[in-house]
Design a protein around this motif. Structure first.
Motif, PDB file in Angstrom:
ATOM      1  N   ARG A 161      34.610  30.031  45.992  1.00 33.12           N
ATOM      2  CA  ARG A 161      35.997  29.735  46.350  1.00 33.12           C
ATOM      3  C   ARG A 161      36.951  30.162  45.253  1.00 33.12           C
ATOM      4  O   ARG A 161      38.162  30.298  45.498  1.00 33.12           O
ATOM      5  CB  ARG A 161      36.155  28.235  46.634  1.00 33.12           C
ATOM      6  CG  ARG A 161      35.432  27.759  47.896  1.00 33.12           C
ATOM      7  CD  ARG A 161      35.502  26.269  48.055  1.00 33.12           C
ATOM      8  NE  ARG A 161      34.818  25.582  46.951  1.00 33.12           N
ATOM      9  CZ  ARG A 161      34.730  24.257  46.833  1.00 33.12           C
ATOM     10  NH1 ARG A 161      35.305  23.470  47.725  1.00 33.12           N
ATOM     11  NH2 ARG A 161      34.073  23.729  45.799  1.00 33.12           N
ATOM     12  N   VAL A 162      36.428  30.381  44.037  1.00 27.76           N
ATOM     13  CA  VAL A 162      37.243  30.840  42.913  1.00 27.76           C
ATOM     14  C   VAL A 162      36.474  31.921  42.168  1.00 27.76           C
ATOM     15  O   VAL A 162      35.492  31.629  41.477  1.00 27.76           O
ATOM     16  CB  VAL A 162      37.588  29.680  41.947  1.00 27.76           C
ATOM     17  CG1 VAL A 162      38.467  30.198  40.806  1.00 27.76           C
ATOM     18  CG2 VAL A 162      38.264  28.539  42.677  1.00 27.76           C
ATOM     19  N   LEU A 163      36.904  33.158  42.292  1.00 28.20           N
ATOM     20  CA  LEU A 163      36.247  34.254  41.592  1.00 28.20           C
ATOM     21  C   LEU A 163      36.617  34.232  40.115  1.00 28.20           C
ATOM     22  O   LEU A 163      37.758  33.939  39.744  1.00 28.20           O
ATOM     23  CB  LEU A 163      36.653  35.602  42.192  1.00 28.20           C
ATOM     24  CG  LEU A 163      36.193  35.893  43.621  1.00 28.20           C
ATOM     25  CD1 LEU A 163      36.736  37.243  44.062  1.00 28.20           C
ATOM     26  CD2 LEU A 163      34.684  35.855  43.753  1.00 28.20           C
ATOM     27  N   SER A 164      35.673  34.578  39.277  1.00 31.24           N
ATOM     28  CA  SER A 164      35.929  34.624  37.842  1.00 31.24           C
ATOM     29  C   SER A 164      36.730  35.872  37.483  1.00 31.24           C
ATOM     30  O   SER A 164      36.674  36.882  38.194  1.00 31.24           O
ATOM     31  CB  SER A 164      34.613  34.615  37.071  1.00 31.24           C
ATOM     32  OG  SER A 164      33.933  35.857  37.246  1.00 31.24           O
ATOM     33  N   PRO A 165      37.473  35.839  36.366  1.00 35.06           N
ATOM     34  CA  PRO A 165      38.200  37.041  35.924  1.00 35.06           C
ATOM     35  C   PRO A 165      37.276  38.233  35.710  1.00 35.06           C
ATOM     36  O   PRO A 165      37.663  39.379  35.957  1.00 35.06           O
ATOM     37  CB  PRO A 165      38.845  36.597  34.611  1.00 35.06           C
ATOM     38  CG  PRO A 165      38.979  35.111  34.739  1.00 35.06           C
ATOM     39  CD  PRO A 165      37.777  34.668  35.523  1.00 35.06           C
ATOM     40  N   THR A 166      36.034  37.988  35.294  1.00 39.82           N
ATOM     41  CA  THR A 166      35.087  39.081  35.078  1.00 39.82           C
ATOM     42  C   THR A 166      34.756  39.789  36.383  1.00 39.82           C
ATOM     43  O   THR A 166      34.745  41.026  36.457  1.00 39.82           O
ATOM     44  CB  THR A 166      33.796  38.546  34.436  1.00 39.82           C
ATOM     45  OG1 THR A 166      34.106  37.929  33.182  1.00 39.82           O
ATOM     46  CG2 THR A 166      32.796  39.666  34.221  1.00 39.82           C
ATOM     47  N   VAL A 167      34.497  39.016  37.424  1.00 37.68           N
ATOM     48  CA  VAL A 167      34.187  39.605  38.728  1.00 37.68           C
ATOM     49  C   VAL A 167      35.392  40.368  39.258  1.00 37.68           C
ATOM     50  O   VAL A 167      35.266  41.488  39.782  1.00 37.68           O
ATOM     51  CB  VAL A 167      33.746  38.516  39.720  1.00 37.68           C
ATOM     52  CG1 VAL A 167      33.672  39.086  41.141  1.00 37.68           C
ATOM     53  CG2 VAL A 167      32.395  37.939  39.316  1.00 37.68           C
ATOM     54  N   ILE A 168      36.580  39.791  39.133  1.00 34.03           N
ATOM     55  CA  ILE A 168      37.797  40.435  39.632  1.00 34.03           C
ATOM     56  C   ILE A 168      38.003  41.787  38.957  1.00 34.03           C
ATOM     57  O   ILE A 168      38.338  42.786  39.619  1.00 34.03           O
ATOM     58  CB  ILE A 168      39.011  39.510  39.423  1.00 34.03           C
ATOM     59  CG1 ILE A 168      38.909  38.298  40.364  1.00 34.03           C
ATOM     60  CG2 ILE A 168      40.317  40.258  39.668  1.00 34.03           C
ATOM     61  CD1 ILE A 168      39.987  37.256  40.146  1.00 34.03           C
TER      62      ILE A 168
ATOM     63  N   HIS B 215      39.943  38.388  48.647  1.00 35.25           N
ATOM     64  CA  HIS B 215      38.499  38.115  48.701  1.00 35.25           C
ATOM     65  C   HIS B 215      38.182  37.529  50.069  1.00 35.25           C
ATOM     66  O   HIS B 215      38.739  36.510  50.457  1.00 35.25           O
ATOM     67  CB  HIS B 215      38.093  37.129  47.596  1.00 35.25           C
ATOM     68  CG  HIS B 215      36.661  36.677  47.700  1.00 35.25           C
ATOM     69  ND1 HIS B 215      36.256  35.412  47.340  1.00 35.25           N
ATOM     70  CD2 HIS B 215      35.545  37.333  48.134  1.00 35.25           C
ATOM     71  CE1 HIS B 215      34.949  35.301  47.535  1.00 35.25           C
ATOM     72  NE2 HIS B 215      34.498  36.449  48.021  1.00 35.25           N
ATOM     73  N   VAL B 216      37.308  38.196  50.794  1.00 39.65           N
ATOM     74  CA  VAL B 216      36.835  37.717  52.097  1.00 39.65           C
ATOM     75  C   VAL B 216      35.376  37.324  51.938  1.00 39.65           C
ATOM     76  O   VAL B 216      34.537  38.169  51.590  1.00 39.65           O
ATOM     77  CB  VAL B 216      36.988  38.799  53.183  1.00 39.65           C
ATOM     78  CG1 VAL B 216      36.445  38.289  54.515  1.00 39.65           C
ATOM     79  CG2 VAL B 216      38.438  39.229  53.319  1.00 39.65           C
ATOM     80  N   ASP B 217      35.086  36.062  52.152  1.00 43.84           N
ATOM     81  CA  ASP B 217      33.710  35.583  52.045  1.00 43.84           C
ATOM     82  C   ASP B 217      33.251  35.060  53.402  1.00 43.84           C
ATOM     83  O   ASP B 217      33.928  34.242  54.021  1.00 43.84           O
ATOM     84  CB  ASP B 217      33.596  34.469  51.004  1.00 43.84           C
ATOM     85  CG  ASP B 217      32.182  33.910  50.919  1.00 43.84           C
ATOM     86  OD1 ASP B 217      31.283  34.664  50.554  1.00 43.84           O
ATOM     87  OD2 ASP B 217      31.988  32.726  51.255  1.00 43.84           O
ATOM     88  N   VAL B 218      32.112  35.554  53.854  1.00 42.15           N
ATOM     89  CA  VAL B 218      31.511  35.094  55.105  1.00 42.15           C
ATOM     90  C   VAL B 218      30.245  34.339  54.756  1.00 42.15           C
ATOM     91  O   VAL B 218      29.299  34.912  54.203  1.00 42.15           O
ATOM     92  CB  VAL B 218      31.194  36.275  56.045  1.00 42.15           C
ATOM     93  CG1 VAL B 218      30.529  35.773  57.327  1.00 42.15           C
ATOM     94  CG2 VAL B 218      32.464  37.033  56.382  1.00 42.15           C
ATOM     95  N   GLY B 219      30.238  33.044  55.027  1.00 38.85           N
ATOM     96  CA  GLY B 219      29.085  32.224  54.715  1.00 38.85           C
ATOM     97  C   GLY B 219      27.912  32.504  55.628  1.00 38.85           C
ATOM     98  O   GLY B 219      28.021  33.218  56.633  1.00 38.85           O
ATOM     99  N   SER B 220      26.774  31.941  55.289  1.00 40.68           N
ATOM    100  CA  SER B 220      25.561  32.192  56.051  1.00 40.68           C
ATOM    101  C   SER B 220      25.672  31.717  57.487  1.00 40.68           C
ATOM    102  O   SER B 220      25.028  32.252  58.390  1.00 40.68           O
ATOM    103  CB  SER B 220      24.368  31.502  55.377  1.00 40.68           C
ATOM    104  OG  SER B 220      24.607  30.101  55.238  1.00 40.68           O
TER     105      SER B 220
ATOM    106  N   SER C 104      27.564  30.758  41.551  1.00 38.31           N
ATOM    107  CA  SER C 104      28.868  30.186  41.201  1.00 38.31           C
ATOM    108  C   SER C 104      29.632  29.761  42.454  1.00 38.31           C
ATOM    109  O   SER C 104      29.215  30.030  43.582  1.00 38.31           O
ATOM    110  CB  SER C 104      29.692  31.208  40.414  1.00 38.31           C
ATOM    111  OG  SER C 104      29.960  32.350  41.220  1.00 38.31           O
ATOM    112  N   ASP C 105      30.755  29.113  42.251  1.00 35.12           N
ATOM    113  CA  ASP C 105      31.612  28.674  43.354  1.00 35.12           C
ATOM    114  C   ASP C 105      32.421  29.870  43.850  1.00 35.12           C
ATOM    115  O   ASP C 105      33.332  30.343  43.159  1.00 35.12           O
ATOM    116  CB  ASP C 105      32.534  27.553  42.870  1.00 35.12           C
ATOM    117  CG  ASP C 105      33.375  26.962  44.004  1.00 35.12           C
ATOM    118  OD1 ASP C 105      33.269  27.454  45.148  1.00 35.12           O
ATOM    119  OD2 ASP C 105      34.143  26.013  43.737  1.00 35.12           O
TER     120      ASP C 105
END
Length: 260
Positions: free
Chosen positions: A227-234, A46-51, A224-225
């Motif tokens: 930093r931790v993806l939910s199992p549903t999203v994954i 998971h690569v997240d780029v903040g604003s 949501s946070d």
């Protein structure tokens, strides 16, 4: 000195020519023996780029998807439909650092020059297993091998590696219903590369890499946070990665003349 410069120039031209040459269309014999070198990692990223970009993160998740196995089965099933082939898995129990080294070598082979250690391994595998062709499955890092106009931020591309999910939070996302731009992004991606090598002599024939996905996950929980993806999203990410990986495999096989 002049001879040295001439030799160096020829080496550079040769390397550039190999990297930019047209795909080679192969002709497999009946009952061909096909080696599968699968060094694709089993985890998603998971690569997240903040604003503001300084609060960005990259995190890997252990998943039970078996994307390496999925792409291997895709390759084998597609090629079985074309003839009675025998598939030989290569370096299945190799350590992870060796697989990472081979993955980097494959990227180099398709984009710049053919590394000596990769060539030596493929030559040995081809001889020992009497292979007619070798198909490799690996991933790449867009910081090293860019995928233009994929996840562009300003004039630069956001780097992604492996496969998984890219998210970006925009400063104006709260106004997304009012503006045509500035919306958040939650896009599955797959930096998956499938390369085909002829065996005698060992050389790159063709390759395919997964296209950039512009699809956004529906109903992504932006509150949501991240930093931790939910199992549903994954689990939502999985079918997109499988589709992109299969497209990379079929593009590589088709470019090498192994599929219509």
């Amino acid at each position: 000195m002049r001879m040295f410069r001439a030799a160096l120039f020829l080496m550079v031209v040769s390397a550039i020519g190999c990297a930019g040459s047209q795909p080679v269309r192969l002709q497999l014999p009946p009952d061909a023996r096909i080696g599968i070198l699968n060094v694709l990692e089993p985890q998603m990223t998971h690569v997240d780029v903040g604003s503001l970009r300084f609060n960005s993160l990259t995190h890997s998740y252990d998943v039970d998807w078996d994307i390496p196995g999925y792409i291997r089965r895709t390759i084998e099933n597609d090629l079985r439909a074309r003839g009675h082939n025998t598939f030989i898995p290569l370096a299945v129990d190799a350590p992870e650092d060796w697989k990472q080294s081979m993955s980097a070598g494959i990227i180099s082979a398709v984009s710049a020059w053919f590394p000596r250690d990769l060539r030596a391994f493929l030559e040995q595998a081809a001889e020992e297993n009497r292979l007619d062709v070798i198909v490799s499955v690996s991933s790449f890092d867009t910081a090293r091998w860019p995928q233009e106009d994929c996840f562009k931020i300003g004039k630069s591309e956001a780097a992604t590696n492996g496969y998984g999910l890219f998210t970006r939070t925009r400063t104006l996302s709260g106004l997304s219903n009012l503006l045509p731009v500035g919306q958040n992004t939650a896009a599955p991606y797959a930096n998956i590369l499938v390369a085909v090598f002829q065996s005698q002599p060992v050389a790159l024939a063709a390759y395919g890499r997964a296209p950039c996905s512009k699809v956004s996950l529906p109903d992504f929980p932006w509150g949501s946070d991240l930093r931790v993806l939910s199992p549903t999203v994954i689990q939502q990410v999985r079918p997109y990665v499988e589709q992109l990986g299969a497209e990379a495999a079929r593009t590589g096989l088709r470019s090498a003349g192994l599929l219509p």
